[in-house]
Design a protein around this motif. Structure first.
Motif, PDB file in Angstrom:
ATOM      1  N   ILE B 146       0.848  -1.199   0.000  1.00  0.00           N
ATOM      2  CA  ILE B 146       0.000   0.000   0.000  1.00  0.00           C
ATOM      3  C   ILE B 146       0.883   1.248   0.000  1.00  0.00           C
ATOM      4  O   ILE B 146       0.553   2.262  -0.598  1.00  0.00           O
ATOM      5  N   SER B 147       2.020   1.164   0.695  1.00  0.00           N
ATOM      6  CA  SER B 147       2.956   2.272   0.713  1.00  0.00           C
ATOM      7  C   SER B 147       4.347   1.700   0.447  1.00  0.00           C
ATOM      8  O   SER B 147       4.656   0.597   0.885  1.00  0.00           O
ATOM      9  N   ASP B 148       5.181   2.434  -0.313  1.00  0.00           N
ATOM     10  CA  ASP B 148       6.500   1.863  -0.614  1.00  0.00           C
ATOM     11  C   ASP B 148       7.560   2.282   0.403  1.00  0.00           C
ATOM     12  O   ASP B 148       8.706   1.866   0.326  1.00  0.00           O
ATOM     13  N   HIS B 149       7.179   3.125   1.382  1.00  0.00           N
ATOM     14  CA  HIS B 149       8.129   3.498   2.427  1.00  0.00           C
ATOM     15  C   HIS B 149       7.356   3.656   3.733  1.00  0.00           C
ATOM     16  O   HIS B 149       6.144   3.881   3.713  1.00  0.00           O
ATOM     17  N   PRO B 150       8.041   3.513   4.872  1.00  0.00           N
ATOM     18  CA  PRO B 150       7.339   3.694   6.149  1.00  0.00           C
ATOM     19  C   PRO B 150       6.800   5.122   6.260  1.00  0.00           C
ATOM     20  O   PRO B 150       7.487   6.086   5.902  1.00  0.00           O
ATOM     21  N   ILE B 151       5.580   5.256   6.736  1.00  0.00           N
ATOM     22  CA  ILE B 151       4.958   6.587   6.852  1.00  0.00           C
ATOM     23  C   ILE B 151       5.412   7.251   8.161  1.00  0.00           C
ATOM     24  O   ILE B 151       5.354   6.625   9.210  1.00  0.00           O
ATOM     25  N   PRO B 152       5.876   8.518   8.093  1.00  0.00           N
ATOM     26  CA  PRO B 152       6.367   9.201   9.308  1.00  0.00           C
ATOM     27  C   PRO B 152       5.234   9.720  10.197  1.00  0.00           C
ATOM     28  O   PRO B 152       5.036  10.925  10.337  1.00  0.00           O
ATOM     29  N   TRP B 153       4.471   8.786  10.809  1.00  0.00           N
ATOM     30  CA  TRP B 153       3.292   9.157  11.601  1.00  0.00           C
ATOM     31  C   TRP B 153       3.620  10.142  12.720  1.00  0.00           C
ATOM     32  O   TRP B 153       2.817  10.999  13.061  1.00  0.00           O
ATOM     33  N   MET B 154       4.783   9.939  13.346  1.00  0.00           N
ATOM     34  CA  MET B 154       5.077  10.721  14.550  1.00  0.00           C
ATOM     35  C   MET B 154       5.940  11.950  14.258  1.00  0.00           C
ATOM     36  O   MET B 154       6.121  12.793  15.124  1.00  0.00           O
ATOM     37  N   THR B 155       6.515  12.022  13.049  1.00  0.00           N
ATOM     38  CA  THR B 155       7.481  13.089  12.811  1.00  0.00           C
ATOM     39  C   THR B 155       7.055  14.061  11.718  1.00  0.00           C
ATOM     40  O   THR B 155       7.644  15.120  11.568  1.00  0.00           O
TER      41      THR B 155
END
Lengths: 272, 301
Positions: B146-155
């Motif tokens: 669904i996403s090709d990189h980790p999503i920066p939820w916290m940053t």
């Protein structure tokens, strides 16, 4: 509709509802699994049963006085709930049974307080508690929650279903008004009390902002405050956090499963 | 007879006040007095105990305070995006679950309702642990493609807001669904039969029959959700924490009005007068929105 469309509609309905149900329940499963895993496994996203449960419980126990904190929460929630139910049911009954122009105005004013955000009360309340010398006591947490407009409203709405023949018969028998309330109204309205109990208990158990402000020393803190402070450490021990979260969730979860019917009735009853 | 009646009326009147008195007293002390007190405080300036009457100085200060503007903006974003998304989802779920022929109906309903049994702090902490950088959600999203990189939820400011919205939606959708479901079950089903025979399609029945009949419940859920979102505190403070508990998210992207009031009063040198002014912004916003929504939903009759 032909059979194919009907089949497809059913398939998508069940798939959608199934996914939604799974997403709703999953964090609870995650919490239980997490309690058995090490903090490192948790932040790496491991889904599975681990072997760290005892270590996590031990870490949680070492960080806080668990029985004391749990007792603080139980004590505050039970006292708040009992007093709120007494005060609110008296008022709900009073407003519905003894109607007068002036009391209707007082009632409208009370309903208006439903709109008051807590943020606008907390500073004066904090100053007030300081003057009363109640900062860092459980009474500071309990007192401001007792006059709940929502619960008064709920009791007044429910009192409409209380048969007036019962009241009239009791008056003919010479009972005083407080005797009618205590001996007839309270037993008849058992299920209303049960539903209100759940709602108030949950709200009190989960209360966070106000206890955060007035409870300062560790031996006064509630489980909710402990969960929060453990998780906000710079490097939280998520294993121990999960154990604490289970302890914080368990009482409300048990109440929910034991009294599910009254729970929903209590929530929706007031708007019918 | 007339005097006996008057005596009886007096007896009932005294009883009425006696029953109502404890509640009225508690509300007067712990609600009415504080709300008036904070109105008075909002005209005071200065820090700690050193305060003086400042007239409208605090109100002027609001407009020059970028942190306040940001908190107001964030709170508005949360409520404008989150409330419609959640209520649409809740209404959709309720209308699916209203079908008596649906299998596992009770089970699905209980499952979707379950989040609102969790404690606000408890679930926030769970979300925090699931949305960490290399955590469960990111590895699942990357794993499923669904996403090709980790999503920066916290940053990242944008994703931090999305995370808060996801969290609140998880917690409150089932709660609102129960109200819709209760209302749907009170609707007389024969109206649907009649319109179905007349050839009204499913979406037409939904928008022209269901929605108008649910209007009072929709009004109720919109108002309560709005008031709730305007007071957002627990989630932000517990999902976004770390660094000394400032809890405002990356670049203050999750700073809400309630968090700002808390920080003004209890985190830095207390500035209670100004904090009270900010809290009155919520009071006014809640009152205004409630009135607007009340009339907006009523006008269409």
């Amino acid at each position: 509709m032909d059979r194919l469309t009907r089949g497809l509609t059913a398939f998508f309905t069940y798939a959608f509802l199934g996914i939604m149900a799974f997403l709703s329940v999953f964090p609870f499963i995650w919490m239980v699994l997490g309690a058995t895993n090490t903090s490192i496994d948790i932040i790496k996203g491991k889904v599975g049963i681990g072997t760290a449960l005892l270590d996590n419980i031990r870490a949680f126990n070492a960080a806080v006085d668990v029985p004391l904190v749990f007792w603080n929460s139980i004590k505050i929630a039970l006292i708040s709930t009992a007093l709120t139910l007494i005060v609110a049911s008296l008022a709900g009954y009073g407003f519905e049974v003894f109607r007068s122009k002036y009391r209707e105005r007082v009632y409208s004013a009370i309903l208006l307080t439903l709109m008051v955000p807590f943020a606008a009360l907390m500073i004066p309340l904090f100053v007030m508690m300081g003057k009363f010398g109640l900062i860092n006591t459980h009474w500071a947490v309990i007192l401001p929650t007792l006059g709940s407009a929502f619960v008064i409203f709920y009791f007044r709405q429910s009192t409409k279903a209380f048969p007036s023949e019962l009241r009239d018969a009791a008056r003919v028998d010479g009972l005083k008004e407080w005797q009618i309330f205590l001996l007839i109204y309270v037993p008849v309205m058992r299920s209303t009390y049960a539903a209100a109990f759940i709602i108030v208990f949950m709200a009190s158990w989960n209360n966070y902002l106000w206890p955060l402000i007035v409870l300062q020393s560790n031996e006064m803190k509630t489980i909710t405050l402990v969960v929060s402070s453990m998780a906000s450490a710079y490097y939280p021990d998520f294993g121990a956090v999960m154990v604490s979260a289970i302890l914080a969730t368990l009482p409300t979860l048990i109440v929910f499963f034991v009294m599910q019917r009254q729970f929903v009735q209590g929530m929706t009853g007031s708007i019918k | 007879m007339a005097s006996a009646n008057r005596g009886l009326n007096r007896y009932f009147d005294i009883n009425g006040w006696l029953f109502v008195a404890p509640a009225a007293l508690l509300i007067a002390i712990f609600m009415v007095y504080p709300i008036l007190q904070s109105l008075w405080m909002s005209f005071q300036t200065g820090r700690g105990m050193m305060t003086q009457f400042g007239g409208l100085a605090n109100i002027r200060r609001l407009f020059d305070d970028p942190m306040f503007m940001l908190a107001l903006y964030n709170t508005m974003i949360f409520f404008i995006v989150q409330v419609p998304v959640m209520l649409t989802l809740a209404l959709f779920l309720a209308s699916l679950l209203d079908n008596p022929n649906l299998k596992f109906r009770g089970l699905i309903r209980t499952a979707i309702f379950l989040p609102c049994v969790s404690s606000l702090v408890g679930y926030s902490v769970l979300f925090k642990s699931m949305f960490v950088q290399d955590g469960l959600i990111n590895s699942t999203l990357v794993g499923l493609g669904i996403s090709d990189h980790p999503i920066p939820w916290m940053t990242d400011p944008f994703w931090a807001r999305v995370l808060i919205i996801i969290a609140i939606t998880w917690r409150w959708t089932g709660y609102n669904m129960i109200f819709f479901l209760a209302a749907l079950q009170n609707i007389d089903k024969s109206i649907y039969e009649a319109s179905r025979i007349d050839g009204v399609p499913a979406w037409g029945r939904f928008f022209h029959l269901t929605v108008p009949m649910l209007k009072p419940v929709i009004l109720f859920t919109v108002v309560t959700s709005t008031i709730g979102t305007l007071q957002l505190f627990d989630e932000v403070r517990n999902i976004m924490t770390s660094d000394a508990g400032a809890a405002t998210g990356p670049s203050n992207s999750a700073l809400t009005l309630s968090v700002y009031i808390y920080n003004l009063t209890f985190k830095f040198m207390p500035n209670m007068g100004y904090a009270a002014t900010v809290s009155y912004v919520i009071v006014v916003a809640v009152a205004l929105l409630a009135v607007i929504q009340f009339y907006a939903l009523r006008e269409k009759d």
